[in-house]
Design a protein around this motif. Structure first.
Motif, PDB file in Angstrom:
ATOM      1  N   ASP B  38       0.835  -1.204   0.000  1.00  0.00           N
ATOM      2  CA  ASP B  38       0.000   0.000   0.000  1.00  0.00           C
ATOM      3  C   ASP B  38       0.863   1.246   0.000  1.00  0.00           C
ATOM      4  OD1 ASP B  38      -2.613  -0.849  -0.135  1.00  0.00           O
ATOM      5  OD2 ASP B  38      -2.734  -1.257   2.010  1.00  0.00           O
ATOM      6  N   VAL B  39       1.914   1.187   0.798  1.00  0.00           N
ATOM      7  CA  VAL B  39       2.788   2.360   0.875  1.00  0.00           C
ATOM      8  C   VAL B  39       3.537   2.533  -0.443  1.00  0.00           C
ATOM      9  CG1 VAL B  39       4.358   3.576   2.370  1.00  0.00           C
ATOM     10  CG2 VAL B  39       3.130   1.609   3.225  1.00  0.00           C
ATOM     11  N   VAL B  40       3.931   1.424  -1.016  1.00  0.00           N
ATOM     12  CA  VAL B  40       4.624   1.520  -2.307  1.00  0.00           C
ATOM     13  C   VAL B  40       3.711   2.197  -3.315  1.00  0.00           C
ATOM     14  CG1 VAL B  40       5.643   0.214  -4.185  1.00  0.00           C
ATOM     15  CG2 VAL B  40       6.033  -0.494  -1.846  1.00  0.00           C
ATOM     16  N   ASP B  41       2.465   1.747  -3.339  1.00  0.00           N
ATOM     17  CA  ASP B  41       1.497   2.363  -4.258  1.00  0.00           C
ATOM     18  C   ASP B  41       1.403   3.855  -4.009  1.00  0.00           C
ATOM     19  OD1 ASP B  41       0.959   0.052  -5.449  1.00  0.00           O
ATOM     20  OD2 ASP B  41      -1.096  -0.194  -4.710  1.00  0.00           O
ATOM     21  N   GLU B  42       1.296   4.187  -2.729  1.00  0.00           N
ATOM     22  CA  GLU B  42       1.144   5.595  -2.346  1.00  0.00           C
ATOM     23  C   GLU B  42       2.373   6.393  -2.781  1.00  0.00           C
ATOM     24  OE1 GLU B  42      -1.328   7.059  -0.503  1.00  0.00           O
ATOM     25  OE2 GLU B  42      -0.328   8.990  -0.229  1.00  0.00           O
ATOM     26  N   ARG B  43       3.539   5.816  -2.548  1.00  0.00           N
ATOM     27  CA  ARG B  43       4.779   6.519  -2.918  1.00  0.00           C
ATOM     28  C   ARG B  43       4.849   6.728  -4.421  1.00  0.00           C
ATOM     29  NH1 ARG B  43       8.729   5.654   1.411  1.00  0.00           N
ATOM     30  NH2 ARG B  43       7.436   6.416   3.109  1.00  0.00           N
ATOM     31  N   VAL B  44       4.429   5.695  -5.136  1.00  0.00           N
ATOM     32  CA  VAL B  44       4.537   5.791  -6.596  1.00  0.00           C
ATOM     33  C   VAL B  44       3.540   6.804  -7.125  1.00  0.00           C
ATOM     34  CG1 VAL B  44       4.248   4.487  -8.730  1.00  0.00           C
ATOM     35  CG2 VAL B  44       5.442   3.469  -6.819  1.00  0.00           C
ATOM     36  N   ASN B  45       2.359   6.814  -6.517  1.00  0.00           N
ATOM     37  CA  ASN B  45       1.340   7.751  -7.009  1.00  0.00           C
ATOM     38  C   ASN B  45       1.570   9.168  -6.520  1.00  0.00           C
ATOM     39  OD1 ASN B  45       0.152   5.576  -8.184  1.00  0.00           O
ATOM     40  ND2 ASN B  45      -1.259   5.207  -6.486  1.00  0.00           N
ATOM     41  N   ASN B  46       2.199   9.307  -5.387  1.00  0.00           N
ATOM     42  CA  ASN B  46       2.384  10.632  -4.780  1.00  0.00           C
ATOM     43  C   ASN B  46       3.852  10.857  -4.486  1.00  0.00           C
ATOM     44  OD1 ASN B  46       0.149  12.164  -4.508  1.00  0.00           O
ATOM     45  ND2 ASN B  46      -0.588  11.094  -2.675  1.00  0.00           N
ATOM     46  N   PRO B  47       4.654  10.937  -5.514  1.00  0.00           N
ATOM     47  CA  PRO B  47       6.100  10.930  -5.230  1.00  0.00           C
ATOM     48  C   PRO B  47       6.570  12.186  -4.491  1.00  0.00           C
ATOM     49  CG  PRO B  47       5.696  11.252  -7.556  1.00  0.00           C
ATOM     50  CD  PRO B  47       4.365  11.104  -6.915  1.00  0.00           C
ATOM     51  N   LYS B  48       5.819  13.256  -4.625  1.00  0.00           N
ATOM     52  CA  LYS B  48       6.308  14.507  -4.045  1.00  0.00           C
ATOM     53  C   LYS B  48       6.250  14.490  -2.531  1.00  0.00           C
ATOM     54  CE  LYS B  48       5.542  17.735  -7.728  1.00  0.00           C
ATOM     55  NZ  LYS B  48       4.456  18.464  -8.343  1.00  0.00           N
ATOM     56  N   ARG B  49       5.156  13.956  -2.041  1.00  0.00           N
ATOM     57  CA  ARG B  49       4.916  14.125  -0.630  1.00  0.00           C
ATOM     58  C   ARG B  49       5.963  13.427   0.231  1.00  0.00           C
ATOM     59  NH1 ARG B  49      -0.597  12.370   1.684  1.00  0.00           N
ATOM     60  NH2 ARG B  49      -1.491  14.282   0.905  1.00  0.00           N
ATOM     61  N   SER B  50       6.360  12.279  -0.242  1.00  0.00           N
ATOM     62  CA  SER B  50       7.311  11.549   0.582  1.00  0.00           C
ATOM     63  C   SER B  50       8.718  12.106   0.439  1.00  0.00           C
ATOM     64  CB  SER B  50       7.287  10.075   0.205  1.00  0.00           C
ATOM     65  OG  SER B  50       7.396   9.959  -1.189  1.00  0.00           O
ATOM     66  N   GLY B  51       8.850  13.102  -0.431  1.00  0.00           N
ATOM     67  CA  GLY B  51      10.128  13.788  -0.503  1.00  0.00           C
ATOM     68  C   GLY B  51      11.169  13.065  -1.320  1.00  0.00           C
ATOM     69  N   SER B  52      10.801  11.912  -1.844  1.00  0.00           N
ATOM     70  CA  SER B  52      11.804  11.181  -2.629  1.00  0.00           C
ATOM     71  C   SER B  52      11.845  11.787  -4.026  1.00  0.00           C
ATOM     72  CB  SER B  52      11.450   9.709  -2.704  1.00  0.00           C
ATOM     73  OG  SER B  52      10.241   9.561  -3.391  1.00  0.00           O
ATOM     74  N   THR B  53      13.003  11.705  -4.606  1.00  0.00           N
ATOM     75  CA  THR B  53      13.144  12.302  -5.923  1.00  0.00           C
ATOM     76  C   THR B  53      12.643  11.342  -6.979  1.00  0.00           C
ATOM     77  OG1 THR B  53      15.361  11.458  -5.860  1.00  0.00           O
ATOM     78  CG2 THR B  53      15.080  13.784  -5.376  1.00  0.00           C
ATOM     79  N   LEU B  54      12.401  11.919  -8.098  1.00  0.00           N
ATOM     80  CA  LEU B  54      11.863  11.140  -9.205  1.00  0.00           C
ATOM     81  C   LEU B  54      12.917  10.126  -9.664  1.00  0.00           C
ATOM     82  CD1 LEU B  54       9.085  11.741 -10.316  1.00  0.00           C
ATOM     83  CD2 LEU B  54      10.173  12.807 -12.268  1.00  0.00           C
ATOM     84  N   ASN B  55      12.435   9.053 -10.216  1.00  0.00           N
ATOM     85  CA  ASN B  55      13.313   8.027 -10.798  1.00  0.00           C
ATOM     86  C   ASN B  55      14.233   7.390  -9.765  1.00  0.00           C
ATOM     87  OD1 ASN B  55      12.258   8.390 -13.288  1.00  0.00           O
ATOM     88  ND2 ASN B  55      13.765   9.945 -13.852  1.00  0.00           N
ATOM     89  N   GLU B  56      13.870   7.503  -8.531  1.00  0.00           N
ATOM     90  CA  GLU B  56      14.678   6.867  -7.496  1.00  0.00           C
ATOM     91  C   GLU B  56      14.097   5.487  -7.259  1.00  0.00           C
ATOM     92  OE1 GLU B  56      17.341   6.596  -5.482  1.00  0.00           O
ATOM     93  OE2 GLU B  56      16.964   8.089  -3.935  1.00  0.00           O
ATOM     94  N   THR B  57      14.931   4.484  -7.393  1.00  0.00           N
ATOM     95  CA  THR B  57      14.391   3.137  -7.205  1.00  0.00           C
ATOM     96  C   THR B  57      14.206   2.839  -5.721  1.00  0.00           C
ATOM     97  OG1 THR B  57      16.645   2.384  -7.340  1.00  0.00           O
ATOM     98  CG2 THR B  57      15.315   2.140  -9.307  1.00  0.00           C
ATOM     99  N   PHE B  58      15.051   3.429  -4.907  1.00  0.00           N
ATOM    100  CA  PHE B  58      14.961   3.166  -3.475  1.00  0.00           C
ATOM    101  C   PHE B  58      13.822   3.984  -2.886  1.00  0.00           C
ATOM    102  CE2 PHE B  58      16.583   4.231   0.879  1.00  0.00           C
ATOM    103  CZ  PHE B  58      16.312   2.993   1.410  1.00  0.00           C
ATOM    104  N   LEU B  59      12.884   3.326  -2.268  1.00  0.00           N
ATOM    105  CA  LEU B  59      11.703   4.032  -1.780  1.00  0.00           C
ATOM    106  C   LEU B  59      11.845   4.439  -0.327  1.00  0.00           C
ATOM    107  CD1 LEU B  59       9.006   1.730  -3.340  1.00  0.00           C
ATOM    108  CD2 LEU B  59       9.636   3.975  -4.128  1.00  0.00           C
ATOM    109  N   GLY B  60      12.878   4.001   0.330  1.00  0.00           N
ATOM    110  CA  GLY B  60      13.091   4.407   1.708  1.00  0.00           C
ATOM    111  C   GLY B  60      12.247   3.608   2.675  1.00  0.00           C
ATOM    112  N   LEU B  61      12.154   4.173   3.865  1.00  0.00           N
ATOM    113  CA  LEU B  61      11.386   3.510   4.910  1.00  0.00           C
ATOM    114  C   LEU B  61       9.920   3.556   4.533  1.00  0.00           C
ATOM    115  CD1 LEU B  61      11.315   2.297   7.777  1.00  0.00           C
ATOM    116  CD2 LEU B  61      11.006   4.613   8.616  1.00  0.00           C
ATOM    117  N   LEU B  62       9.311   2.422   4.440  1.00  0.00           N
ATOM    118  CA  LEU B  62       7.921   2.407   4.016  1.00  0.00           C
ATOM    119  C   LEU B  62       6.998   2.668   5.182  1.00  0.00           C
ATOM    120  CD1 LEU B  62       7.757  -0.537   1.511  1.00  0.00           C
ATOM    121  CD2 LEU B  62       8.049   1.869   1.081  1.00  0.00           C
ATOM    122  N   TYR B  63       7.114   1.822   6.201  1.00  0.00           N
ATOM    123  CA  TYR B  63       6.322   2.162   7.374  1.00  0.00           C
ATOM    124  C   TYR B  63       6.840   1.445   8.601  1.00  0.00           C
ATOM    125  CZ  TYR B  63       3.268  -2.000   7.611  1.00  0.00           C
ATOM    126  OH  TYR B  63       2.755  -3.235   7.764  1.00  0.00           O
TER     127      TYR B  63
END
Lengths: 1189, 143
Positions: B38-63
């Motif tokens: 779910d978090v992956v989906d959220e990160r992919v759909n809302n990349p800005k909010r989580s602060g991760s940059t575009l085209n970054e494969t590493f999604l960071g701490l999910l939850y």
């Protein structure tokens, strides 16, 4: 959050007390409450009573003071606790910041007795307030503005009250505006004084903190708490937050240091206080809109205390506490979001410590609250079960909350009074366990999870929601609410199936299976069992069978699958009951309770049984057998024995049943075979992941679509699985198994059939036993009535309700009508036309009504065919006429029914014939002048540029018209007549056209490609620039051999083909030159060569002529001359020529030039050629004979 | 300590999931991995909010769950890698390094001509490599 006391939950509100003049209390308190910020009012009815004493208990206040004050002295007893339970309540409801004494003005200005009473009251008040910081305000109530009190008395009153002059307020009741003003005055004074009070109080305690004048850390925490609360009273949130945090940190230091209480209770107290302080901090942060800070704070709080489980006997208290922390924070977060105080921040957390978006969702915290509560329940149950042995009885000891937050004491009866006695840890644990026993945690857990679930669902976070739902369902299952559990589990099983999370699905199905078992829903039980058994759980590893995580499904292993399969098959075979217990009422599959399970294309049970059916052909003739392969696949771990297999079609007469050999014998023995077709095969055993392929012939007598609908497997006497069939070509992959790395085989032996096989087949209509023949072939000739004989011969079928449909279609597409060429006649709209349908001559049509020929349109016809017996024949002629050359396809279809009843399917025979319509004859023409007679036509030598290139004809001179007709067909044609007719609209003849020879004496026959020429002479009679020469009319017909059937083509007058001759210009030629010489010559024989020039004008013409020498002739006469021709006269120049050479010789070239007309003339080469014989030829006779004829 | 690693396919179906715990909490880890999608989906759909940059494969701490931390990684082919660890303090660089090695192991595994894309990874070599990577991660994070 609800379990917190009210005073903790709401922000503190200043409290003032009003005494005296009770009738004014209501308006004052209402007004103060509506102030911004509001002020609560404590109304004391009168001064004289001891209400003040009771409401302002000097004892409690002073005792607390004494505790606080004495803290500095070493002799004081040790501090009993951190926070007093009722301290906050006291300040919220009992200790006012301001005391306002209301005195009616008449009492102040009244007689000495009254004044004395006022003074006494004042003294009493002062005494009550002594030693406290509570501000005193005296209010003089004037009933009307006029009743003045003299100045001295007022001063005396103020002095007696010992208040500043601004704290002496006059309150005027006389009218509304005055009252309002007075109230406002009162309000502002109260607010100011209250603020001052709380500030002073806060400062006083703050000073102690700063001076570090406290004996223990407990006091430090208490002071911090108090300062923070006083700051809150003043709405100084920043300071409040700071001191709460200080207190919180102090509390953290206390852990492990304090030895005041027994270990267990000590931790309980610390956690209780931490909880309150943390709650305050979270509330303040959220009220300030600092969501990120609040979340971070909560994280820290959580991290601080998570590990402080305490001793294992009371760890349930810790889990309970943890759960409450999450719950409260979730509620705070939720209210904060709902009130719109907070919005989700754009950037979550900081770069180093990012917060995940989940941490801002209340659902996240609810979920954890539930989880900790579960943990608590688990611990509690464990403890309780251990205590059972020790006999946990309620020995009716009354344990109550102690004066300090987080402390408990026993109420002990001592004579008439009760005394509080602190507990030992053992007693406390005992008490806590008893308390814990009273609560039903499951419902609480479900409520929490439900909140979380709903929130996640609303936010479209499906997997989290499913997880919550799963936990909820587990709780429901535990408390026995099976229908709720089942509903939830069904919904989440869908998600797991879709995404292929087999282990999760296994677990879910395990619960579902157990639910349906307990609810005694046989169908569901069997379905869930079958699905579980067919799940791709492959781990063969032996895992411990009793693990805490495992649900009723047991561990997801291959062996467990086998067990489940065995169980369910024993059940459906009626060998075992639903419940494993020996319950007599448990339902059992039997004759009275048969079970049928349906598996359709989307059913999850496709993994248990998949039926793929393929016909080997796509089209089959009726009553001919075609091969059908039924393939069954099961992923059940153990071999499934099927007793019989029924294959059902949409045409039920095709249904058949397949028996295994063993079963068939028993069926034969019991004579219970059904009437439909029966096939026997050796064994119907389905082993895991291997197709069972069975091929049989199927025969259908009914044309149309034959579809295999379902395959019904009968296992045991009362259990059937009805499986909707699938075409292998369009079959979906097996859900779940498609992700497995397994050997995939084709449902049919022939892989090609797997990719193309369909479960439907088209049964053709029966073969027509009728011959339809078309008796002619092209080409047709434009203009003629083309006869197309159609013959219907029955060669086996009788024909009922026969119908012949004729369609003419342009072979190159496009219609038979050209929209561009709108012809004047509607008939010509169609280039090809169906004229009629006729019976051939000599075959008399039995007159059976006018509907015989039903309909004829230009390109469509419909004829009914009479009843015919087998062997009969019937024929008709189609008459088609082409108006233009065109390629046409004639479609003829005969529909009939072979039986007399109308309902039977019609049989159709189709024939088509491509016929090209061709022009039969092309006519061309050519105009020539007579031989060696050349009129001078000026337009020929000097063509006018803009004139259309018309043929010029000399007026009154004869011109020759040659008409050529060519047969362009492939059949011989017979010309009937040829003539030049005048145009239809021409009223008068402007020229004379004559047949050069006689008319057609016999009809000439033109073989294909042959030309026929006919000469006409034209003599224009009118000088016209546009002479209409008329139209060539040619009549012809197909040449028919005498033996050919006379009726095939109409004889009649033949076909008329017309050819319009072009217009010509007529002009008068001024000069005509004639050459005259004998038809032949002989060598050495002189002959005369005349050149005659005729002047047709009224003018004198000067003519120059010259004659060139020729080697072949010797000539006499002048070579050049100029002659003058008188009008309407003619001049002949004569030369004598002696030929010298034999053969076709060129006469000497003559050039005649008319000066006036500026035109020269030279005869053409053929015109000036003569044949010279060496000797005189002997052709006198024939020549004369021709002349005679 | 890494307790679980998973490879999740394009249709959010598990391709490989392996836990490294002694306790019988497989199911729970499955749930955690599943929920983290779910978090992956959220990160992919809302990349800005989580602060991760575009085209970054590493999604960071999910939850964060109470005991675990879940990290994610998304490949170009929309295959997700999930890492569940009990370490409270993990350096991002370590996790990135782990995922990089994990990714290359995955690429090698699916490059096997006998592997059918979209099916579960059953290669024993892959499993060994993964467990080695997990072991080395344990060493590096503890060291």
């Amino acid at each position: 959050m609800e379990e917190y006391p009210e005073e903790l939950r709401t922000p503190p509100v200043s409290l003032v007390a009003v005494v005296g003049c009770p009738e004014l209390h209501a308006p004052i308190s209402t007004h103060l409450h509506s102030e911004h910020p509001p002020i609560n009012t404590l109304a004391l009815p009168d001064l004289s009573s001891n209400t003040i004493a009771s409401l302002l208990p000097p004892s409690s206040s002073s005792s607390s003071r004494s505790v606080d004050d004495s803290s500095s002295s070493s002799a004081s007893p040790p501090v009993g606790g951190i926070l007093k339970r009722d301290w906050l309540l006291k300040h919220r409801t009992r200790v006012p910041s301001v005391l306002a004494a209301l005195f009616p003005s008449d009492r102040i200005s009244g007689d000495p007795a009254q004044w004395l009473q006022v003074s006494t009251d004042l003294e009493y008040l002062k005494a009550a307030l002594r030693g406290r910081n509570i501000k005193l305000v005296v209010v003089v109530v004037h009933s009307d503005s006029t009743d003045g009190i003299n100045e001295d008395r007022m001063v005396a009153f103020r002095k007696r009250a010992e208040v500043e002059s601004k704290h002496l307020i006059s309150f005027v009741l006389s009218d509304a505006s005055e009252l309002k003003q007075s109230l406002e005055r009162l309000g502002s004074t109260f607010a100011e004084l209250a603020n001052a009070y709380y500030r002073d109080e806060g400062r006083r305690i703050k000073a102690r903190i700063e001076k570090k004048s406290f004996s223990s850390i407990e006091l430090y925490i208490r002071y911090c708490f108090k300062v923070a609360v006083y700051a809150e009273f003043r709405r100084d949130w920043v300071e409040a937050l700071r001191y709460y945090e200080d207190g919180y940190h102090g509390l953290r230091e206390m852990i492990g240091m304090s030895t005041r209480l027994p270990a267990v209770q000590r931790l309980v107290e610390i956690k209780s206080v931490a909880e309150q302080i943390s709650f305050k901090i979270s509330t303040l942060l959220l009220h300030g809109g600092k969501v990120t800070e609040a979340v971070t704070w909560f994280r820290r709080h959580n991290a601080c205390y998570k590990k402080l489980v305490g001793i294992p006997e009371v760890d349930f208290l810790h889990w309970d506490w943890m759960s409450r922390q999450y719950l409260v924070f979730a509620e705070l977060l939720e209210t904060s979001f709902m009130a719109g105080q907070s919005t989700l921040p754009a950037v979550l957390g900081t770069a180093e410590k990012p917060l995940s978006e989940w941490e801002f969702l209340p659902a996240f915290y609810y979920q954890f609250a539930a989880q900790y509560l579960k943990e608590k329940r688990f611990s509690l149950e464990r403890e309780l079960s251990m205590m059972e042995a020790v006999c946990l009885d309620d020995n009716s000891e009354s344990v109550v909350s102690y004066v300090f937050v987080g402390q408990y004491a026993r109420l002990v009866e001592q004579g008439d009074e009760f005394a509080l006695q602190l507990l030992t840890d053992e007693e406390y644990i005992h008490h806590a366990l008893l308390e814990g026993k009273r609560f039903q945690d499951s419902f609480e857990i479900i409520a929490l999870l439900k909140k979380s679930y709903e929130s996640y669902t609303n936010l479209k976070i499906p997997r989290m929601a499913s997880y919550c739902a799963f936990q909820m369902a587990k709780e429901y299952f535990a408390v026995g609410d099976l229908s709720n559990a089942k509903k939830l589990l069904d919904s989440i099983a869908k998600l797991y199936r879709q995404e292929g999370w087999v282990n999760l699905l296994w677990e879910t199905l395990g619960y579902l299976r157990e639910c349906s078992r307990k609810q005694e829903i046989l169908e569901d039980f069997v379905e869930y069992s079958l699905e579980m058994a067919a799940l791709p759980v492959s781990s063969g590893g032996v895992t411990k069978s009793t693990c805490r995580e495992c649900g009723p499904a047991g561990p997801a292993t291959m062996s467990r699958r086998e067990v489940i399969q065995k169980e369910v098959f024993e059940f459906v075979n009626g060998k075992s009951d639903l419940a494993p217990t020996e319950d007599a009422n448990s339902p059992r599959i039997s004759k009275d309770l048969p079970l049928c399970i349906e598996i359709d294309l989307v059913s999850p049970l496709r993994v248990a049984l998949l039926a793929s059916v393929a016909f080997h052909e796509q089209i089959v003739k009726p009553d001919l057998p075609t091969l059908l392969t039924v393939s069954l696949l099961s992923q059940l771990p153990q071999t499934v024995e099927i007793d019989e297999l029924e294959v059902q079609f949409n045409q039920s007469q095709c249904n058949f049943i397949i028996y295994s050999a063993q079963r068939h014998q028993s069926a034969v023995a019991s004579n219970s075979l059904p009437k439909s077709r029966v096939e026997v095969t050796r064994a119907l055993a389905l082993s895991a992941n291997r197709w069972l392929r069975l091929s049989y012939d199927v025969k259908s007598g009914q044309s149309g679509k034959l579809e295999c609908i379902s395959v019904i497997a009968r296992i045991g006497p009362h259990f059937t699985i009805c499986c909707r069939t699938e075409s292998p070509a369009s079959m979906d992959e097996l859900p779940l198994w498609k992700f497995e790395d397994r050997v995939e085989t084709f449902p049919t032996k022939d892989p090609a059939l797997t990719f193309s096989g369909q479960k439907t087949i088209q049964v053709e209509e029966p073969d027509a036993m009728v011959e339809l023949s078309l008796g002619a072939s092209g080409p047709a000739l434009v203009g003629e009535s083309f006869i197309l004989p159609v013959k219907v011969t029955s060669i086996g079928h009788a024909i009922f309700c026969g119908e012949l449909k004729i369609n003419l279609v342009d072979a190159r597409g496009g219609g038979l009508v050209s929209p561009r060429e709108i012809e004047p006649f509607s008939m010509d709209n169609h280039h090809v036309e169906l004229l009629g349908i006729a019976r051939p001559e000599g075959e008399d049509e039995p007159q059976r009504g006018a509907d015989n020929i039903r309909k004829i349109q230009q390109s469509f016809g419909l004829v009914s065919v009479p009843f015919m017996n087998s062997g009969d024949s019937w024929s008709c002629n189609l008459e088609i006429k082409w108006h233009r050359p065109k390629l046409v396809v004639v479609y003829i279809s005969l529909g009939y029914s072979p039986h007399c009843n109308e309902s039977t399917a019609k049989v159709h025979v189709h024939r088509s014939l491509q016929i090209e319509g061709k022009s039969a004859i092309t006519i061309s023409h050519h105009v020539m002048l007579p031989y060696r007679r050349d009129p001078l036509l000026l337009s020929r030598i000097r063509p006018v540029p803009d004139s259309d290139q018309l043929i010029s004809l000399p007026l009154n001179e004869k011109s020759i018209l040659i008409v050529t007709a060519k047969n362009c067909t492939e059949v011989p044609l017979q010309l009937l007549s040829i003539s030049v007719e005048k145009d239809d609209d021409e009223c008068e003849r402007s020229c004379c056209v004559q047949h050069e020879s006689e008319g057609l004496i016999f009809s000439p026959l033109l073989v294909p490609g042959e030309e026929f020429k006919k000469f006409f002479s034209i003599i224009p009679e009118v000088n016209s620039s546009k002479l209409r020469m008329g139209m060539v009319c040619l009549r012809w017909r197909r040449y028919l051999e005498p033996k050919e059937h006379s009726g095939t083509f109409s004889k009649g007058v033949g076909v008329l083909t017309k050819h319009k001759l072009p217009n010509a210009t007529v002009e008068l030629s001024p000069l005509i030159v004639k050459l005259e010489c004998p038809p032949y010559a002989c060598i050495g024989d002189p002959f005369a060569f005349f050149i005659t020039i005729q002047n047709q004008t009224q003018l004198l013409q000067e003519i120059k002529y010259s004659l060139a020498d020729s080697q072949s002739f010797v000539l006499s006469g002048s070579h050049n001359d100029i002659i003058f021709l008188l009008p309407k006269s003619e001049h002949a120049i004569c030369h004598k020529l002696v030929p010298l050479v034999s053969g076709l010789q060129q006469l000497p070239r003559v050039t005649v030039t008319s000066v006036r007309c500026a035109a020269g003339f030279q005869p053409s080469v053929p015109a000036s050629s003569i044949f010279v014989y060496p000797t005189k030829p002997n052709i006198e006779m024939s020549w004369s004979a021709t002349e005679e004829a | 300590m890494i307790v679980c690693v998973a490879v999740v396919g394009q249709q959010n179906n598990p391709l490989y999931i392996q836990s490294f715990t002694e306790a019988e909490d497989d199911l729970k880890l499955h749930h955690i991995v599943h929920c983290s999608l779910d978090v992956v989906d959220e990160r992919v759909n809302n990349p800005k909010r989580s602060g991760s940059t575009l085209n970054e494969t590493f999604l960071g701490l999910l939850y964060p769950t109470e005991n675990y931390k879940v990290y994610g990684y998304l490949t170009n082919t929309k295959v997700k890698f999930i890492l569940v660890t009990t370490d409270l303090d993990v350096r991002d660089a370590d996790v990135r390094n782990f995922f990089r090695r994990f990714h290359s192991a995955y690429v090698d595994a699916v490059s096997n001509p006998f592997h059918v894309p979209g099916k579960k990874i059953t290669s024993r070599t892959f499993a060994e490599r993964v467990s080695n990577i997990v072991k080395s991660f344990r060493l590096s994070s503890s060291g």
